[in-house]
Enzyme design. Structure first.
Site, PDB file in Angstrom:
ATOM      1  N   ARG A  54       0.990  -1.109  -0.054  1.00  0.00           N
ATOM      2  CA  ARG A  54      -0.268   0.289   0.025  1.00  0.00           C
ATOM      3  C   ARG A  54       0.235   1.540  -0.108  1.00  0.00           C
ATOM      4  NH1 ARG A  54      -3.035  -3.521   1.663  1.00  0.00           N
ATOM      5  NH2 ARG A  54      -1.082  -4.432   2.908  1.00  0.00           N
ATOM      6  N   THR A  55       1.368   1.225   1.078  1.00  0.00           N
ATOM      7  CA  THR A  55       2.463   2.607   1.132  1.00  0.00           C
ATOM      8  C   THR A  55       3.001   2.888  -0.619  1.00  0.00           C
ATOM      9  OG1 THR A  55       3.014   2.046   3.424  1.00  0.00           O
ATOM     10  CG2 THR A  55       4.207   3.860   1.861  1.00  0.00           C
ATOM     11  N   LYS A  84      25.690  -3.392  -0.799  1.00  0.00           N
ATOM     12  CA  LYS A  84      27.843  -3.328  -1.263  1.00  0.00           C
ATOM     13  C   LYS A  84      28.246  -2.745   0.326  1.00  0.00           C
ATOM     14  CE  LYS A  84      27.007  -3.221  -5.892  1.00  0.00           C
ATOM     15  NZ  LYS A  84      26.955  -2.029  -7.231  1.00  0.00           N
ATOM     16  N   ARG A 105      11.409   3.934   3.505  1.00  0.00           N
ATOM     17  CA  ARG A 105      11.161   3.244   3.997  1.00  0.00           C
ATOM     18  C   ARG A 105      12.285   2.091   4.350  1.00  0.00           C
ATOM     19  NH1 ARG A 105       6.048  -0.845   4.456  1.00  0.00           N
ATOM     20  NH2 ARG A 105       4.699   1.120   5.371  1.00  0.00           N
ATOM     21  N   HIS A 133       5.718   6.110  11.548  1.00  0.00           N
ATOM     22  CA  HIS A 133       4.701   6.032   9.845  1.00  0.00           C
ATOM     23  C   HIS A 133       4.429   6.840   9.267  1.00  0.00           C
ATOM     24  CE1 HIS A 133       3.473   4.299   6.211  1.00  0.00           C
ATOM     25  NE2 HIS A 133       3.875   3.226   6.680  1.00  0.00           N
TER      26      HIS A 133
HETATM   27  C1  NCD Z   1       2.069  -1.212   8.219  1.00  0.00           C
HETATM   28  C2  NCD Z   1       3.766  -1.331   8.062  1.00  0.00           C
HETATM   29  O1  NCD Z   1       3.923  -0.737   7.728  1.00  0.00           O
HETATM   30  O2  NCD Z   1       4.007  -0.629   9.468  1.00  0.00           O
HETATM   31  N1  NCD Z   1       1.685  -1.309   7.129  1.00  0.00           N
HETATM   32  C3  NCD Z   1       1.168  -0.331   6.079  1.00  0.00           C
HETATM   33  O3  NCD Z   1       2.310   0.588   5.807  1.00  0.00           O
HETATM   34  N2  NCD Z   1      -0.389   0.120   5.692  1.00  0.00           N
HETATM   35  C4  NCD Z   1       1.189  -1.791   9.177  1.00  0.00           C
HETATM   36  C5  NCD Z   1       2.057  -3.192   9.113  1.00  0.00           C
HETATM   37  O4  NCD Z   1       2.677  -4.026   8.222  1.00  0.00           O
HETATM   38  O5  NCD Z   1       1.778  -4.306  10.084  1.00  0.00           O
END
Ligand code: NCD
Length: 307
Positions: A54-55, A84, A105, A133
């Site tokens: 999703r993100t 590396k 991320r 997040h």
């Molecule tokens: C969450 C995350 O990555 O922290 N997911 C997300 O970004 N929609 C929650 C999760 O991974 O459980």
């Protein structure tokens, strides 16, 4: 330009509401197929050192729909020079030459913020370990406003793995700005909300209840926010096994819940919400995922001072 690193940076009602209003405007334009190409000529880089559906895809969709070009590494730990041994700082020093916004991320807490001082383009934290997040917290806030019509006088149940739930860590400083909210933290003791986040509430005299009684929390809550037990953060697997199925929302729970309430989950779900619940109008988690698109469009614009 604005880096987006923590939920706390949006603990400013004027700023938060400006971004939520922009997201709403963009949602309406998207639905009319009349989105302006506000990011025309810009390039967005998505650098993901941890899995995501999703993100990453909602950021990419948001970028493309606003007219930006996209460069991406979806498995940066293995497929970028980090493999590396390159430092995050060096990776950012290079990618900022190719892109106008970097969405990143990474599995280590605090890692994404390390890119900010060496970057002349905005860095957006798309999740740094168990820490924060913030863009998910913003879309959660947008979802609650849309579903409940307000951000005030809401009783929340946060359920599951509150220790590692980075989405909630970012959400608490935002939602605690609004009066009358109350919280149930439903988790095993071993996965309870860390003190530093509970402190945000105690400093504002906001009451919260830590419990393992899911039924009691469900009866009293307007927003039930389920979380996945974060397997990847556990050092020993037997401990994960012990907790992974501890709180499952089943169809029979629906009758305990208020008629006007909403079930949220940042997704992916593993065994936290019975799919039999999906047809109930209170199941808000797929609407929540959709909102990620609108809120991330607004956040991309904010990062470049376009709003
Ligand atoms: C969450 C995350 O990555 O922290 N997911 C997300 O970004 N929609 C929650 C999760 O991974 O459980």
């Amino acid at each position: 330009m604005n880096h987006i690193l923590t939920g706390g940076q949006f603990a400013d009602r004027e700023l938060l509401e400006k971004i939520l209003d922009k997201a709403e405007e963009l949602e309406n334009l998207k639905k009319k197929n009349t989105l302006p190409k506000l990011l025309d000529g810009k390039v967005v880089a998505t650098l993901f050192f941890e899995p995501s559906t999703r993100t990453r895809l909602s950021f990419e969709s948001a970028s493309v729909r606003l007219g930006a070009g996209l460069i991406s590494t979806e498995n940066a730990s293995a497929n970028s020079s980090a493999f590396k041994g390159e430092t995050i700082e060096d990776t950012v020093r290079v990618v900022e030459k190719y892109a106008d916004i970097i969405v990143m991320r990474h599995p280590e807490s605090g890692s994404v913020a390390r890119g900010a001082p060496v970057s002349s383009v905005p860095i957006i934290n798309a999740g740094d370990g168990a820490h924060e997040h913030p863009t998910q917290a913003m879309l959660d806030t947008y979802t609650i406003k849309k579903e409940m019509g307000t951000l005030e006088n809401i009783t929340f149940a946060f359920v599951g793995d509150l220790l590692y739930a980075r989405t909630l860590h970012s959400f608490l400083p935002i939602i605690s700005m609004y009066p009358g909210n109350r919280f149930y933290f439903v988790s095993p003791k071993e996965l309870s909300m860390p003190d530093e986040y509970k402190k945000i509430l105690t400093e504002k005299n906001i009451s919260y209840t830590e419990t393992t009684d899911l039924d009691e929390a469900l009866k009293n809550s307007d927003v039930v926010y389920m979380t996945r037990v974060q397997k990847e953060r556990f050092k020993d697997l037997p401990n994960y096994e012990k907790f992974k199925d501890m709180f499952l929302l089943k169809h029979e729970h629906l009758k305990l819940m208020k008629e006007r309430s909403v079930i949220m989950h940042p997704l992916p779900r593993v065994n936290e919400i019975d799919p039999a619940i999906d047809a109930d109008s209170r199941a808000g988690y797929f609407r929540q995922a959709e909102n990620g698109l609108y809120v991330r469009m607004a956040l991309l614009l904010y990062s470049l001072d376009i709003i």
